[in-house]
Motif scaffolding. Sequence first.
Motif, PDB file in Angstrom:
ATOM      1  N   ALA A  93       0.877  -1.225   0.024  1.00  0.00           N
ATOM      2  CA  ALA A  93      -0.073  -0.038   0.058  1.00  0.00           C
ATOM      3  C   ALA A  93       0.923   1.406  -0.041  1.00  0.00           C
ATOM      4  O   ALA A  93       0.533   2.149  -0.689  1.00  0.00           O
ATOM      5  CB  ALA A  93      -0.749  -0.063   1.286  1.00  0.00           C
ATOM      6  N   ILE A  94       1.985   1.225   0.827  1.00  0.00           N
ATOM      7  CA  ILE A  94       2.796   2.463   0.894  1.00  0.00           C
ATOM      8  C   ILE A  94       3.588   2.569  -0.349  1.00  0.00           C
ATOM      9  O   ILE A  94       3.735   3.492  -0.989  1.00  0.00           O
ATOM     10  CB  ILE A  94       3.776   2.564   2.040  1.00  0.00           C
ATOM     11  CG1 ILE A  94       2.957   2.534   3.384  1.00  0.00           C
ATOM     12  CG2 ILE A  94       4.708   3.421   2.028  1.00  0.00           C
ATOM     13  CD1 ILE A  94       3.607   2.240   4.712  1.00  0.00           C
ATOM     14  N   ALA A  95       4.081   1.494  -0.919  1.00  0.00           N
ATOM     15  CA  ALA A  95       4.902   1.712  -2.142  1.00  0.00           C
ATOM     16  C   ALA A  95       3.961   2.012  -3.342  1.00  0.00           C
ATOM     17  O   ALA A  95       4.314   2.968  -4.267  1.00  0.00           O
ATOM     18  CB  ALA A  95       5.417   0.373  -2.534  1.00  0.00           C
ATOM     19  N   SER A  96       2.558   1.526  -3.349  1.00  0.00           N
ATOM     20  CA  SER A  96       1.481   2.086  -4.378  1.00  0.00           C
ATOM     21  C   SER A  96       1.408   3.250  -4.227  1.00  0.00           C
ATOM     22  O   SER A  96       1.288   4.117  -5.283  1.00  0.00           O
ATOM     23  CB  SER A  96       0.355   1.229  -4.343  1.00  0.00           C
ATOM     24  OG  SER A  96       0.547  -0.059  -4.530  1.00  0.00           O
ATOM     25  N   LEU A  97       1.089   3.869  -3.129  1.00  0.00           N
ATOM     26  CA  LEU A  97       0.918   5.267  -2.857  1.00  0.00           C
ATOM     27  C   LEU A  97       2.041   6.259  -3.462  1.00  0.00           C
ATOM     28  O   LEU A  97       1.915   7.323  -4.023  1.00  0.00           O
ATOM     29  CB  LEU A  97       0.468   5.490  -1.397  1.00  0.00           C
ATOM     30  CG  LEU A  97      -1.083   5.126  -0.827  1.00  0.00           C
ATOM     31  CD1 LEU A  97      -0.855   5.311   0.656  1.00  0.00           C
ATOM     32  CD2 LEU A  97      -1.830   5.924  -1.522  1.00  0.00           C
ATOM     33  N   VAL A  98       3.262   5.849  -3.029  1.00  0.00           N
ATOM     34  CA  VAL A  98       4.401   6.615  -3.324  1.00  0.00           C
ATOM     35  C   VAL A  98       4.484   6.747  -4.897  1.00  0.00           C
ATOM     36  O   VAL A  98       4.762   7.818  -5.428  1.00  0.00           O
ATOM     37  CB  VAL A  98       5.703   6.089  -2.938  1.00  0.00           C
ATOM     38  CG1 VAL A  98       6.976   6.694  -3.527  1.00  0.00           C
ATOM     39  CG2 VAL A  98       5.876   6.417  -1.294  1.00  0.00           C
ATOM     40  N   LEU A  99       4.146   5.345  -5.715  1.00  0.00           N
ATOM     41  CA  LEU A  99       4.122   5.372  -7.096  1.00  0.00           C
ATOM     42  C   LEU A  99       3.025   6.170  -7.869  1.00  0.00           C
ATOM     43  O   LEU A  99       3.205   6.882  -8.679  1.00  0.00           O
ATOM     44  CB  LEU A  99       4.212   3.982  -7.624  1.00  0.00           C
ATOM     45  CG  LEU A  99       5.212   3.066  -7.244  1.00  0.00           C
ATOM     46  CD1 LEU A  99       5.059   1.619  -7.563  1.00  0.00           C
ATOM     47  CD2 LEU A  99       6.572   3.565  -7.861  1.00  0.00           C
ATOM     48  N   LEU A 100       1.956   6.253  -7.105  1.00  0.00           N
ATOM     49  CA  LEU A 100       0.736   6.947  -7.797  1.00  0.00           C
ATOM     50  C   LEU A 100       0.912   8.401  -7.528  1.00  0.00           C
ATOM     51  O   LEU A 100       0.232   9.202  -8.314  1.00  0.00           O
ATOM     52  CB  LEU A 100      -0.721   6.459  -6.920  1.00  0.00           C
ATOM     53  CG  LEU A 100      -0.899   5.033  -7.439  1.00  0.00           C
ATOM     54  CD1 LEU A 100      -2.038   4.505  -6.316  1.00  0.00           C
ATOM     55  CD2 LEU A 100      -1.366   4.955  -8.873  1.00  0.00           C
ATOM     56  N   VAL A 101       1.541   8.938  -6.596  1.00  0.00           N
ATOM     57  CA  VAL A 101       1.637  10.550  -6.424  1.00  0.00           C
ATOM     58  C   VAL A 101       3.000  10.992  -6.909  1.00  0.00           C
ATOM     59  O   VAL A 101       3.183  12.361  -7.042  1.00  0.00           O
ATOM     60  CB  VAL A 101       1.634  10.992  -4.966  1.00  0.00           C
ATOM     61  CG1 VAL A 101       0.313  10.698  -4.404  1.00  0.00           C
ATOM     62  CG2 VAL A 101       2.662  10.214  -3.891  1.00  0.00           C
TER      63      VAL A 101
END
Length: 152
Positions: A124-132
């Motif tokens: 979840a944290i990795a995805s959020l970093v990639l999405l923003v």
Amino acid sequence: MSTERKPTPEAPQAPETGPRPGRLTAAAALAGLEGLALLGGGVYMLVMGLAGSPDSPRQAETGGITLIVLALLPLLAARGLLKLRSWSRGPAIITQIMALPVAWQLLQADSAAIPAGIALAAVAIASLVLLVNPATTEALGIRGPGGVQGQK
């Protein structure tokens, strides 16, 4: 009367067609992975509710159907991210934000669920970093605050 639409100056321009950034592909892969995990868990719960002998068959069936329906959000978001659709970033971010409390609850468990909580939190944290990430935002054609594209 002409059926042809005339572009307006305020209309957002479509993102440039070019190679998809690796960060965007990774975010789509992680969202798809979460969707597949939800789908698998939902199918398992549904089958066990129907064919197995759970304590509460109705609860198992309802939980399974709920997980299957919830799996649609990250799966559709992953597909949209791969096709460079700007709308897909919102559902992908919402999925990651919803995953964080679930990961926290798994981490609070005193069982074998702790590794699952660690994995879910990391995804979840990795995805959020990639999405923003600005490269992701630019590839999706999302403008910054006030409709201004990022300055280079």
